[in-house]
Design a protein around this motif. Structure first.
Motif, PDB file in Angstrom:
ATOM      1  N   UNK A  84       0.814  -1.137  -0.085  1.00 55.01           N
ATOM      2  CA  UNK A  84       0.023  -0.013   0.076  1.00 55.01           C
ATOM      3  C   UNK A  84       1.103   0.992  -0.053  1.00 55.01           C
ATOM      4  N   UNK A  85       1.002   2.039  -1.224  1.00 55.98           N
ATOM      5  CA  UNK A  85       1.651   2.942  -1.363  1.00 55.98           C
ATOM      6  C   UNK A  85       1.758   4.189  -0.248  1.00 55.98           C
ATOM      7  N   UNK A  86       0.633   4.508   0.316  1.00 48.87           N
ATOM      8  CA  UNK A  86       0.269   5.417   0.964  1.00 48.87           C
ATOM      9  C   UNK A  86       0.842   5.179   2.321  1.00 48.87           C
ATOM     10  N   UNK A  87       1.062   3.826   2.743  1.00 43.26           N
ATOM     11  CA  UNK A  87       1.460   3.273   4.009  1.00 43.26           C
ATOM     12  C   UNK A  87       2.939   3.671   4.097  1.00 43.26           C
ATOM     13  N   UNK A 206      -2.103   8.272  -4.859  1.00 44.80           N
ATOM     14  CA  UNK A 206      -1.847   8.259  -3.147  1.00 44.80           C
ATOM     15  C   UNK A 206      -3.112   8.963  -2.526  1.00 44.80           C
ATOM     16  N   UNK A 207      -4.041   8.535  -3.195  1.00 45.34           N
ATOM     17  CA  UNK A 207      -5.440   9.235  -2.699  1.00 45.34           C
ATOM     18  C   UNK A 207      -5.751   9.162  -1.325  1.00 45.34           C
ATOM     19  N   UNK A 208      -5.524   7.920  -0.679  1.00 50.51           N
ATOM     20  CA  UNK A 208      -5.906   8.000   0.642  1.00 50.51           C
ATOM     21  C   UNK A 208      -4.642   8.455   1.842  1.00 50.51           C
ATOM     22  N   UNK A 209      -3.763   9.213   0.978  1.00 44.80           N
ATOM     23  CA  UNK A 209      -2.764   9.941   1.629  1.00 44.80           C
ATOM     24  C   UNK A 209      -3.181  11.400   1.850  1.00 44.80           C
ATOM     25  N   UNK A 253      11.190   1.521  -5.127  1.00 47.84           N
ATOM     26  CA  UNK A 253      11.410   0.364  -5.477  1.00 47.84           C
ATOM     27  C   UNK A 253      10.066  -0.973  -5.088  1.00 47.84           C
ATOM     28  N   UNK A 254       9.433  -0.414  -3.856  1.00 48.99           N
ATOM     29  CA  UNK A 254       8.523  -1.449  -3.414  1.00 48.99           C
ATOM     30  C   UNK A 254       7.333  -1.411  -4.395  1.00 48.99           C
TER      31      UNK A 254
END
Length: 388
Positions: A84-87, A206-209, A253-254
């Motif tokens: 999860x990119x935001x996390x 990253x809409x949830x960020x 990278x992730x």
């Protein structure tokens, strides 16, 4: 995420990565689609990460941190961002926000604030950019005026990750003349009178960020909230960004690894012209290039982290890692969409989300044009300053 062969120094670090993978599978991946679609900030997830000790990994244990080297911390970020990119981005930004107190605070300031920052109950925001000063950060205009035992802060900060959901804000403000030597660093609590937040930005990815402007209307902060001496804020900011750029590289990278994994899995299952599409040489070559880009980005990131862990200069290497990893992420996610074809363009598959998220990583914490400036200037200074 495909199990990546990790360079980890201890059994404890291996156990840590196993914990992170378990959290990613059980808590992050089941929630990401719904939260991203609805642009809901996952504060409860950050609380869980804090309870698991993942919000202070690279800081000393004596102040509540995890005492982990950067090589381990960055690989944790990579696993989080792949799920999860935001996390992943949020943990990186929180770590950045803790940096001024951890590295430049007095012993009294560390004892007062770091346990809360690193213990998992609080979330931080790092406030450098303004609407008129992004890449030209030394041109910031938010001003703090000394009034007895207080500073009075007036101005605004732009593009602030965790704006409106953070518990504390590290503010870069002008206390002196124009230019970098007039900038200082102040710590503000979210509840400080006069501190408010504009409506969240509506973003491509990253809409949830949550990202928002932070508005400062005569905010009064005790003078003991000055981190470092007056006029040293710009140096603090740049030092923090050297480490923060490695965090962004790890997120890149992730996400790139996740996109590669999805593309390979799809190509193994999808059949065209009587065979799996992965058996077509043209597509094999595309996947091979993607895999090489991801592996090279990871190694460049870890090489910079090893220099940091060894106490060596690593700013130029961090700029290289951020530049290469985020450009690679943009290329790999673009190619992943192409591998999936029409399926890659719809929200039923996550590659379109990774494609949207990759773009901003080339912008945040110093655009990739700024990273090229950093690397180029190190070369111009001569052989002793050039990266080795």
């Amino acid at each position: 995420m495909t199990a990546v062969e990790r360079e980890l120094p201890t059994d404890e670090a291996h156990d840590l990565l196993d914990l992170v993978r378990q959290l990613a599978d059980e808590r992050l991946r089941p929630l990401v689609d719904d939260h991203e679609q609805k642009a809901v900030f996952p504060r409860e997830v950050f609380a869980e990460l804090g309870a698991a000790g993942l919000l202070g990994l690279p800081y000393p244990e004596q102040h509540g941190g995890g005492g982990q080297p950067y090589t381990v911390y960055l690989q944790v970020l990579e696993e989080l961002a792949a799920a999860w990119g935001t996390i992943g981005l949020g943990v990186s930004v929180h770590t950045l926000a803790c940096y001024p107190v951890a590295e430049f605070g007095t012993d009294a300031q560390r004892e007062r604030w770091l346990p809360g920052m690193l213990g998992g109950d609080q979330l931080g925001a790092y406030c450098l950019s303004e609407t008129g000063s992004g890449s030209d950060a030394a041109a910031l205009r938010t001003r703090a005026v000394r009034d007895g035992d207080e500073y009075v802060v007036t101005g605004s900060k732009a593009w602030i990750t965790h704006g409106g959901v953070a518990d504390f804000y590290e503010l870069m403000v002008r206390t002196g003349d124009d230019g970098p030597r007039g900038i200082s660093c102040l710590l503000a609590d979210a509840g400080a009178p006069g501190l408010s937040v504009a409506a969240p930005e509506r973003k491509m990815g990253f809409r949830s960020s949550q990202t928002a402007q932070v508005l400062l209307d005569g905010v009064r902060l005790d003078a003991d909230r000055l981190i470092g001496a007056e006029g040293t804020g710009f140096n603090i900011a740049l030092s923090a960004l050297d480490s923060g750029r490695l965090g962004i590289a790890a997120c890149a990278v992730g996400i790139a690894q996740a996109a590669l994994d999805a593309a390979v899995e799809y190509a193994r299952e999808r059949r065209q012209f009587g065979q799996r599409i992965i058996d077509h040489q043209g597509l094999q070559f595309m996947l091979a290039d993607m895999a090489t880009q991801v592996a090279a980005a990871r190694e460049l990131m870890l090489a910079a982290a090893r220099r940091r862990d060894a106490g060596q200069k690593f700013g130029t290497q961090a700029a290289m890692a951020k530049l290469f990893a985020t450009d690679a992420c943009m290329k790999v996610t673009t190619d992943a969409v192409q591998v999936l074809g029409g399926a890659g363009y719809v929200e039923d598959f996550p590659v379109e989300r990774w494609f949207r998220e990759a773009k901003v990583l080339q912008i945040v914490e110093g655009t990739n044009q700024v990273q090229r400036l950093v690397v180029g200037r190190s070369l111009a200074r001569g052989p002793q300053a050039a990266p080795r």
